[in-house]
Design an enzyme around this catalytic site. Structure first.
Site, PDB file in Angstrom:
ATOM      1  N   CYS A   1       6.047  -0.328   7.512  1.00 11.02           N
ATOM      2  CA  CYS A   1       5.661   0.888   6.799  1.00 11.02           C
ATOM      3  C   CYS A   1       6.857   1.360   5.974  1.00 11.02           C
ATOM      4  CB  CYS A   1       5.246   1.961   7.799  1.00 11.02           C
ATOM      5  SG  CYS A   1       4.736   3.507   7.023  1.00 11.02           S
ATOM      6  N   LEU A   2       6.624   1.664   4.713  1.00  5.36           N
ATOM      7  CA  LEU A   2       7.733   2.100   3.841  1.00  5.36           C
ATOM      8  C   LEU A   2       8.394   3.369   4.370  1.00  5.36           C
ATOM      9  CD1 LEU A   2       6.186   1.532   0.281  1.00  5.36           C
ATOM     10  CD2 LEU A   2       7.810   0.067   1.502  1.00  5.36           C
TER      11      LEU A   2
ATOM     12  N   GLY B   1       0.844  -1.187   0.000  1.00  8.75           N
ATOM     13  CA  GLY B   1       0.000   0.000   0.000  1.00  8.75           C
ATOM     14  C   GLY B   1       0.875   1.231   0.000  1.00  8.75           C
TER      15      GLY B   1
ATOM     16  N   GLN C   1       3.015   9.810   1.676  1.00  3.11           N
ATOM     17  CA  GLN C   1       4.314   9.116   1.673  1.00  3.11           C
ATOM     18  C   GLN C   1       5.174   9.481   0.460  1.00  3.11           C
ATOM     19  OE1 GLN C   1       2.424   5.063   2.439  1.00  3.11           O
ATOM     20  NE2 GLN C   1       4.347   4.911   3.568  1.00  3.11           N
TER      21      GLN C   1
ATOM     22  N   HIS D   1      -4.325   0.900   7.714  1.00  2.00           N
ATOM     23  CA  HIS D   1      -2.979   1.472   7.802  1.00  2.00           C
ATOM     24  C   HIS D   1      -2.852   2.667   6.841  1.00  2.00           C
ATOM     25  CE1 HIS D   1       1.557   1.037   8.174  1.00  2.00           C
ATOM     26  NE2 HIS D   1       1.436   1.799   7.112  1.00  2.00           N
ATOM     27  N   GLU D   2      -3.289   2.475   5.598  1.00  2.42           N
ATOM     28  CA  GLU D   2      -3.156   3.558   4.608  1.00  2.42           C
ATOM     29  C   GLU D   2      -4.072   4.732   4.950  1.00  2.42           C
ATOM     30  OE1 GLU D   2      -0.646   3.373   2.828  1.00  2.42           O
ATOM     31  OE2 GLU D   2      -0.297   1.243   3.149  1.00  2.42           O
TER      32      GLU D   2
ATOM     33  N   HIS E   1      -2.579   7.085   7.328  1.00  2.00           N
ATOM     34  CA  HIS E   1      -1.624   8.035   6.731  1.00  2.00           C
ATOM     35  C   HIS E   1      -2.329   9.333   6.321  1.00  2.00           C
ATOM     36  CE1 HIS E   1       2.241   6.059   6.652  1.00  2.00           C
ATOM     37  NE2 HIS E   1       1.759   4.982   6.076  1.00  2.00           N
TER      38      HIS E   1
HETATM   39 ZN    ZN Z   1       2.714   3.186   6.141  1.00  2.00          ZN
END
Ligand code: ZN
Length: 188
Positions: A99-100, A44, A49, A141-142, A145
């Protein structure tokens, strides 16, 4: 284009993302977000991000559903201006998340087992879905953000404290990842 990922510590990850105006042309941005997510091997990616404080995320949950890889269009999806509601009665489940934007840090995060999400798709068609288990987790999760919330925010204070040195390393750029990271992002 492939965007660099904005790391922990950058203000854009803590902002509430702006609602997109109905009909905004997002075609290129969406293509780029999928490409960026794929290069970073993510499941995702939310617009903040990549430094864009917009209510938009993409996911690929084909990993988590049986036969998912055979139907990529069904599981590679775009969510614009989403609203997530927990299903009732809701069951909370814990599972490890990465998480990236916070490479190397995994957190056991409590999430609703099932959710309902209202959103616009890439054609600005209004949609509504019910999701369970890992797809529901990825979406939560997304969605976080877009609210300026991160997976580490769910950790108890003592566990969070133990991670501070690692988080400081990420802030200071003392990390090694196999995708591009961008500090001092001013591209809102
Ligand atoms: Zn993340």
């Amino acid at each position: 284009m492939i965007y660099p990922i904005i790391p922990y510590g950058e203000p854009v990850l803590r902002q509430k993302a702006a609602t997109l105006e109905l009909g905004t042309d997002l075609k290129t941005l969406i293509e780029d977000m999928f490409a960026t997510m794929d290069v970073a091997s993510g499941v995702g990616l939310a617009a903040p991000q990549i430094g864009k404080s917009l209510q938009l995320f993409v996911v690929d949950v084909s990993y988590f559903v049986e036969d998912g890889k055979a139907q990529p269009d069904k599981y590679r999806k775009v969510y614009i201006n989403p609203i997530v509601e927990m299903s009732h009665p809701h069951t909370i489940v814990y599972h490890e998340e990465g998480c990236l934007s916070i490479p190397g840090i995994f957190a056991e995060v409590p999430r609703s087992k099932s959710i309902r999400i209202k959103f616009f798709d890439q054609n600005w068609e209004p949609r509504e879905e019910e999701l369970v288990d890992m797809p529901a987790r990825v979406i939560q999760h997304e969605y976080d953000h877009l609210l300026g919330k991160l997976h580490i925010d769910y950790l108890p204070a003592d566990k969070r404290l133990l991670l501070e040195p690692q988080l400081e390393d990420i802030k200071q750029g003392r990390i090694q990842v196999d995708y591009a990271i961008q500090y001092n992002n001013n591209n809102n």
